[in-house]
Design an enzyme around this catalytic site. Structure first.
Site, PDB file in Angstrom:
ATOM      1  N   LYS A  23       0.835  -1.208   0.000  1.00  0.00           N
ATOM      2  CA  LYS A  23       0.000   0.000   0.000  1.00  0.00           C
ATOM      3  C   LYS A  23       0.866   1.253   0.000  1.00  0.00           C
ATOM      4  O   LYS A  23       0.595   2.221  -0.717  1.00  0.00           O
ATOM      5  CB  LYS A  23      -0.910  -0.003   1.230  1.00  0.00           C
ATOM      6  N   ASN A  24       1.912   1.267   0.809  1.00  0.00           N
ATOM      7  CA  ASN A  24       2.744   2.461   0.949  1.00  0.00           C
ATOM      8  C   ASN A  24       3.653   2.691  -0.249  1.00  0.00           C
ATOM      9  O   ASN A  24       4.387   3.673  -0.289  1.00  0.00           O
ATOM     10  CB  ASN A  24       3.589   2.373   2.225  1.00  0.00           C
ATOM     11  N   ASP A 117      -5.413   8.720   8.048  1.00  0.00           N
ATOM     12  CA  ASP A 117      -5.533   8.155   9.381  1.00  0.00           C
ATOM     13  C   ASP A 117      -5.382   9.205  10.474  1.00  0.00           C
ATOM     14  O   ASP A 117      -4.625  10.168  10.339  1.00  0.00           O
ATOM     15  CB  ASP A 117      -4.463   7.075   9.607  1.00  0.00           C
ATOM     16  N   ASP A 306       4.133   2.133  11.942  1.00  0.00           N
ATOM     17  CA  ASP A 306       2.930   1.415  11.513  1.00  0.00           C
ATOM     18  C   ASP A 306       2.737   0.112  12.274  1.00  0.00           C
ATOM     19  O   ASP A 306       1.618  -0.405  12.355  1.00  0.00           O
ATOM     20  CB  ASP A 306       3.001   1.092  10.011  1.00  0.00           C
ATOM     21  N   VAL A 328       7.482   8.723  16.438  1.00  0.00           N
ATOM     22  CA  VAL A 328       7.127   9.254  15.131  1.00  0.00           C
ATOM     23  C   VAL A 328       5.797   9.990  15.155  1.00  0.00           C
ATOM     24  O   VAL A 328       5.738  11.183  14.835  1.00  0.00           O
ATOM     25  CB  VAL A 328       7.118   8.130  14.071  1.00  0.00           C
TER      26      VAL A 328
END
Length: 427
Positions: A23-24, A117, A306, A328
């Site tokens: 996805k990234n 998100d 993530d 982060v």
């Protein structure tokens, strides 16, 4: 009406699961197609909600996008619109990555501020500062990033933080700039390497992919290409954590295990037997309850932010006490509030969380705040007594193709239910 998952506790996951494209990576590769007139073909695309959203963004600037299974074809016209303000922009953080290609090719861009998100602030300062170094003006006006230049020129650019998004936008603008651009403290993620590979296939001249210094020699134009997306290391790691948490035996294919070296090492410390198959995948076997392990999120090659929800979820059922440090995204610990509903013994203090493992969690209704938090709650539900309801599962669908189907094939019992939530606690 909305959808939720009913997650039945007590599962032990056993079997094999295949990981598809990242996805990234795929969303940025789709944006890179803006840099060349003609048809670019991207294969191994994950069938997740974010891909058609990005397709809508590209259509809003004049592209034709055809999606057929795991293949996406993007036809970019000679005349593109510089204005990317599709309604999809508000649903997709990665949509901001069209900024660099539009500025690079058109020397002008008006890009609606992105959504995505709820994991904390992700300002665009570094994106804008990089474009300014390349010769563009950039400002936020009426809810859009507005950038314009008479021409782009090479520059020496230092990033205060190795931001993936800033690295990508600056890189995609620099490939068509005049002269040499050096990006120092650049992001090093495998997805950056994937983007550099595709840009090089399109005719860009880039050195240093995978290191903290990228050197870009600008070229006059690029051409379309065919490119296969790398496997999704975050999805692969999700299955690795799932195997350990459920004391299971799961083989994961379709992802390079070297992209997960630190993750797999952490699971070994937790007591898992991990076998890596070079370039192909890995197997995780957990015999007995996991041992407590500490985690610290950092930019790649550190432990990915993530994956922090999975670190918390694993710690919640481990033997011992773990400390998780988030460096982060400041809002990512929202996930812990939902874990506490499931009986986790967890406390936060600033960017630290202390989690004391319990033998078994207890079922409860919980709400996903982002993609990874949603998946983490499902895995926690597998380790809880009773049936856990996980709401707002559209987040999960944005990042995990066939998530429920894959879980059930591995021996879980997870059901997708359409119903109205009886919400007793506000988000």
């Amino acid at each position: 009406m909305s959808e939720h998952f009913d997650v039945y506790g007590g599962a032990r996951l056993v079997g094999e699961v295949e990981v598809v494209g990242a996805k990234n990576s795929v969303l940025k590769l789709m944006a890179a197609a803006l840099l060349a007139e003609g048809t670019t073909t991207i294969s191994n695309c994950p069938q997740i909600l974010d891909v058609p959203l990005m397709a809508d963004v590209l259509r809003s600037v004049g592209c034709e996008v055809e999606m057929n299974g795991d293949v996406t074809r993007i036809t970019t016209p000679a005349e593109l619109s510089h204005r990317a303000d599709s309604p999809a922009m508000g649903k997709l953080r990665a949509s901001v990555c069209v900024l660099g290609p539009l500025v690079g090719r058109l020397k002008r861009a008006v890009v609606a501020l992105p959504g995505g998100d709820a994991i904390g602030s992700r300002p665009l300062d570094m994106h804008q500062n990089g474009l300014r170094k390349l010769g563009a003006t950039s400002a936020i006006e009426h809810g859009c990033v507005v950038a314009e230049a008479d021409g782009l020129h090479g520059a020496q650019i230092w990033l205060d933080f190795p931001s993936v998004g800033a690295t990508e936008n600056i890189l995609m603008a620099a490939v068509l700039a005049e002269g040499t651009t050096v990006i120092d403290n650049a992001a090093r993620e495998p997805e950056i390497i994937d983007l550099c590979t595709m840009l090089t296939e399109m005719g860009a001249r880039i050195e240093g992919a995978g290191t903290s210094t990228l050197t870009v020699e600008g070229v006059d134009s690029l051409h379309p290409t065919e490119h296969r997306v790398i496997g999704d290391r975050i999805v692969g790691a999700t299955w690795a954590f799932a195997a350990s948490m459920t004391q299971g035996d799961v083989t994961v294919t379709g992802v390079d295990p070297h992209h997960l070296d630190l993750v797999l090492d952490k699971l070994r410390l937790a007591g898992a037997d991990v076998t890596a198959y070079d370039g192909k995948g890995f197997r995780v076997v957990q015999d007995g309850r996991p041992k407590a392990v500490d985690f610290v999120t950092l930019p790649y090659p550190g432990f990915a932010t993530d994956l922090q929800p999975f670190a918390v979820a694993l710690s919640a059922v481990s033997d011992g006490t773990s400390m998780i440090t988030e460096n982060v995204y400041e809002a990512r610990f929202r996930f812990i509030e939902e874990m506490v509903r499931l009986g986790a013994d967890a406390r936060t203090d600033g960017h630290h969380a202390v989690v004391r493992g319990v033998e078994r969690l207890s079922s409860a209704p919980v709400w996903a705040s982002d993609i990874r938090a949603g998946a983490g709650l499902v895995l926690a539900g597998l380790c809880a007594e009773g049936v856990t309801e996980v709401w707002d599962v559209f987040h999960i669908d944005r990042g995990y193709p066939a998530f429920v189907e894959n879980l059930n094939r591995l021996g879980a019992r997870v059901e997708r239910v359409t119903a109205e939530p009886d919400r007793v606690v506000a988000e």
